[in-house]
Design an enzyme around this catalytic site. Sequence first.
Site, mmCIF file in Angstrom:
data_model
loop_
_atom_site.group_PDB
_atom_site.id
_atom_site.type_symbol
_atom_site.label_atom_id
_atom_site.label_comp_id
_atom_site.label_asym_id
_atom_site.label_seq_id
_atom_site.Cartn_x
_atom_site.Cartn_y
_atom_site.Cartn_z
ATOM 1 N N ILE A 75 27.353 -15.882 22.348
ATOM 2 C CA ILE A 75 27.868 -14.841 23.240
ATOM 3 C C ILE A 75 26.760 -14.401 24.193
ATOM 4 O O ILE A 75 25.580 -14.425 23.854
ATOM 5 C CB ILE A 75 28.446 -13.638 22.476
ATOM 6 C CG1 ILE A 75 27.385 -12.954 21.596
ATOM 7 C CG2 ILE A 75 29.658 -14.052 21.653
ATOM 8 C CD1 ILE A 75 27.847 -11.612 21.043
ATOM 9 N N TYR A 84 22.889 -15.080 20.137
ATOM 10 C CA TYR A 84 23.082 -14.026 21.142
ATOM 11 C C TYR A 84 22.209 -14.357 22.337
ATOM 12 O O TYR A 84 20.997 -14.536 22.205
ATOM 13 C CB TYR A 84 22.690 -12.683 20.531
ATOM 14 C CG TYR A 84 23.024 -11.461 21.361
ATOM 15 C CD1 TYR A 84 24.109 -10.653 21.014
ATOM 16 C CD2 TYR A 84 22.260 -11.089 22.462
ATOM 17 C CE1 TYR A 84 24.415 -9.505 21.753
ATOM 18 C CE2 TYR A 84 22.569 -9.961 23.200
ATOM 19 C CZ TYR A 84 23.641 -9.174 22.843
ATOM 20 O OH TYR A 84 23.951 -8.045 23.574
ATOM 21 N N LYS A 85 22.813 -14.448 23.506
ATOM 22 C CA LYS A 85 22.095 -14.748 24.749
ATOM 23 C C LYS A 85 21.945 -13.456 25.534
ATOM 24 O O LYS A 85 22.933 -12.887 26.004
ATOM 25 C CB LYS A 85 22.866 -15.795 25.551
ATOM 26 C CG LYS A 85 22.187 -16.251 26.826
ATOM 27 C CD LYS A 85 23.077 -17.248 27.585
ATOM 28 C CE LYS A 85 22.415 -17.683 28.882
ATOM 29 N NZ LYS A 85 23.347 -18.470 29.738
ATOM 30 N N ALA A 86 20.715 -12.977 25.682
ATOM 31 C CA ALA A 86 20.470 -11.654 26.248
ATOM 32 C C ALA A 86 19.759 -11.734 27.591
ATOM 33 O O ALA A 86 18.984 -12.655 27.853
ATOM 34 C CB ALA A 86 19.621 -10.822 25.281
ATOM 35 N N LEU A 140 17.950 -19.822 27.261
ATOM 36 C CA LEU A 140 19.084 -20.626 27.713
ATOM 37 C C LEU A 140 19.281 -20.224 29.160
ATOM 38 O O LEU A 140 19.905 -19.206 29.462
ATOM 39 C CB LEU A 140 20.325 -20.344 26.863
ATOM 40 C CG LEU A 140 21.649 -21.014 27.259
ATOM 41 C CD1 LEU A 140 21.479 -22.485 27.587
ATOM 42 C CD2 LEU A 140 22.683 -20.824 26.166
#
Length: 272
Positions: free
Chosen positions: A140, A174-176, A232
């Site tokens: 996400i 988790y992509k922050a 990412l």
Amino acid sequence: MLAIDQRESMRAMFAEKQTEPVTDEQLIRFKLDALRALTPYASAVLIDRQFAWQPAIDQKAVSSNCGLIAAADQFIPSIDEIVSDVIIDEEVNPEKVKSDGAVALKLLVTWRPDESADVRIAMVDDFVARCKRAGLISIIEPVAKKRRDGKDWDMSEGIIAAARELGDRGADLYKAEVPRHGKGGEKLVRDESAELTKIIKGPWVVLSSGVAPDDFPEAVEWACKEGASGFLAGRAVWRNVIGSSNIGKALSEDAVPRLTRLCEVVDRVVSR
């Protein structure tokens, strides 16, 4: 990990560099060129359905050592935002992309302080469940956005608040956003990265939107020193290539060194 799933935002980047219309074919060609040039140096790559997924599969444009991540989000624009809202893309079939070789799905989530948390949570829970049923890794990507009502808001507070709301919903990764988008100095960025590590129940990585390409390696290092597992990202790798008269040469001479430098930062910091 490399991101090449940008859609209308990528079209806008090209439009800044040329006077003629930016065609779908131009975007597809760039994405395929970038996949061929960059995926030998990435552990995984994120690809969109709208432009690149099927061409990349059909043309075997992704290096065999690079994992496939399918973008499962449908972007909804508004008058002033390319991505104003997001829903799950029902045209992305988890079983189908898995049969194509996908190991993961990604969902972007727009987080706004004046919108319902229940709606966001329900969408994330639905997405995570779909991934589990298909045997795919769930990623996400909550992104803090301005208020709908036009009132003042704080982006940094939004990044932390989004993590508090969605960082414990069962997603595998988790992509922050980089705290402070890398601005404000090392201490602030590292302090807020450490806060994300405490909040998010599982591994997390950073994206590069909002951070200048030349500044991103340092931002990645600061985040990884406080618990991030890597990146990412796309813009920080290939944005400077857009507008080049020789895309292939620019990918080789500019984007590849940027990606390998980022990988070296992660290898050096995270392996400690």
